[in-house]
Design a protein around this motif. Structure first.
Motif, PDB file in Angstrom:
ATOM      1  N   CYS A 126       0.815  -1.217   0.000  1.00  0.00           N
ATOM      2  CA  CYS A 126       0.000   0.000   0.000  1.00  0.00           C
ATOM      3  C   CYS A 126       0.852   1.272   0.000  1.00  0.00           C
ATOM      4  CB  CYS A 126      -1.004   0.009   1.144  1.00  0.00           C
ATOM      5  SG  CYS A 126      -0.264   0.049   2.778  1.00  0.00           S
ATOM      6  N   LEU A 127       1.990   1.258   0.667  1.00  0.00           N
ATOM      7  CA  LEU A 127       2.836   2.463   0.697  1.00  0.00           C
ATOM      8  C   LEU A 127       3.432   2.758  -0.675  1.00  0.00           C
ATOM      9  CD1 LEU A 127       4.616   2.192   4.158  1.00  0.00           C
ATOM     10  CD2 LEU A 127       2.685   3.639   3.502  1.00  0.00           C
ATOM     11  N   SER A 128       3.878   1.747  -1.374  1.00  0.00           N
ATOM     12  CA  SER A 128       4.426   1.993  -2.716  1.00  0.00           C
ATOM     13  C   SER A 128       3.312   2.391  -3.688  1.00  0.00           C
ATOM     14  CB  SER A 128       5.200   0.783  -3.231  1.00  0.00           C
ATOM     15  OG  SER A 128       4.367  -0.339  -3.351  1.00  0.00           O
ATOM     16  N   ALA A 129       2.120   1.846  -3.519  1.00  0.00           N
ATOM     17  CA  ALA A 129       0.988   2.248  -4.358  1.00  0.00           C
ATOM     18  C   ALA A 129       0.636   3.705  -4.103  1.00  0.00           C
ATOM     19  CB  ALA A 129      -0.212   1.350  -4.081  1.00  0.00           C
ATOM     20  N   TYR A 130       0.631   4.103  -2.836  1.00  0.00           N
ATOM     21  CA  TYR A 130       0.343   5.499  -2.480  1.00  0.00           C
ATOM     22  C   TYR A 130       1.403   6.429  -3.072  1.00  0.00           C
ATOM     23  CZ  TYR A 130      -0.446   9.667   0.317  1.00  0.00           C
ATOM     24  OH  TYR A 130      -0.668  10.953   0.708  1.00  0.00           O
ATOM     25  N   ASP A 131       2.668   6.059  -2.945  1.00  0.00           N
ATOM     26  CA  ASP A 131       3.746   6.863  -3.510  1.00  0.00           C
ATOM     27  C   ASP A 131       3.589   6.998  -5.024  1.00  0.00           C
ATOM     28  OD1 ASP A 131       4.921   7.293  -1.054  1.00  0.00           O
ATOM     29  OD2 ASP A 131       6.391   5.664  -1.282  1.00  0.00           O
ATOM     30  N   ARG A 132       3.190   5.933  -5.667  1.00  0.00           N
ATOM     31  CA  ARG A 132       2.978   5.943  -7.123  1.00  0.00           C
ATOM     32  C   ARG A 132       1.893   6.945  -7.508  1.00  0.00           C
ATOM     33  NH1 ARG A 132       4.619   3.160 -11.349  1.00  0.00           N
ATOM     34  NH2 ARG A 132       3.155   2.502 -12.948  1.00  0.00           N
ATOM     35  N   CYS A 133       0.850   7.006  -6.706  1.00  0.00           N
ATOM     36  CA  CYS A 133      -0.230   7.978  -6.952  1.00  0.00           C
ATOM     37  C   CYS A 133       0.248   9.405  -6.725  1.00  0.00           C
ATOM     38  CB  CYS A 133      -1.412   7.704  -6.032  1.00  0.00           C
ATOM     39  SG  CYS A 133      -2.322   6.222  -6.402  1.00  0.00           S
ATOM     40  N   MET A 134       0.936   9.625  -5.634  1.00  0.00           N
ATOM     41  CA  MET A 134       1.333  10.978  -5.248  1.00  0.00           C
ATOM     42  C   MET A 134       2.402  11.574  -6.170  1.00  0.00           C
ATOM     43  SD  MET A 134      -0.836  11.501  -3.012  1.00  0.00           S
ATOM     44  CE  MET A 134      -0.344  13.155  -2.595  1.00  0.00           C
ATOM     45  N   MET A 177      -6.340  -1.349  -4.382  1.00  0.00           N
ATOM     46  CA  MET A 177      -5.701  -2.249  -3.420  1.00  0.00           C
ATOM     47  C   MET A 177      -6.489  -3.548  -3.366  1.00  0.00           C
ATOM     48  SD  MET A 177      -3.281  -0.262  -2.547  1.00  0.00           S
ATOM     49  CE  MET A 177      -2.539  -1.495  -1.556  1.00  0.00           C
TER      50      MET A 177
END
Length: 131
Positions: A109-117, A127
């Motif tokens: 989830c953290l890498s997915a969030y970083d990808r979005c941001m 997710m």
């Protein structure tokens, strides 16, 4: 043109060529990365409009003659009310439109969030709680 503009990319050359020949009536911008909308201005016809559906806190820059000389418009539109979402789902169902997503396991989830941001996500990020 049916090309997509991804976050951080310049407008596809086909958009500008189409703009010189005929021009788009409307361009919908769904990327919140600064600058994407304004790289598409030359792809609009006279009296054409860009509608920005999302936005960030970054400043957008463009040359005023891109708007004035051809009477182009830039509009912001708040999307996301319950009725908007219901209408969108109804339209997608009628037209057999499928969502394009990037699926991540919950552990990432953290890498997915970083990808979005950072604007690196090419599509919607989803997710998967069971993966």
């Amino acid at each position: 043109p049916s090309e997509s503009l991804m976050a951080g990319e310049q407008a596809p050359s086909g958009v500008h060529a189409y703009g010189r020949e005929k021009g788009c009536d409307l361009i919908l911008v769904t990327s919140s990365v600064a600058g994407n909308a304004f790289t598409l201005l030359d792809g609009l016809r006279s009296c054409g409009a860009i509608v920005e559906l999302t936005g960030g806190n970054e400043k957008e820059t463009f040359m005023s003659h891109q708007l004035i000389c051809k009477r182009r418009w830039i509009l912001g539109w708040p999307a996301g009310t319950a009725k908007d979402i219901e209408d969108t789902f109804d339209f997608a169902l009628m037209q057999d439109i499928k969502a394009v997503t990037e699926v991540f396991p919950f552990d990432d989830c953290l890498s997915a969030y970083d990808r979005c941001m950072t604007g690196e996500a090419k599509f919607r990020v989803v997710m998967n709680m069971e993966a």
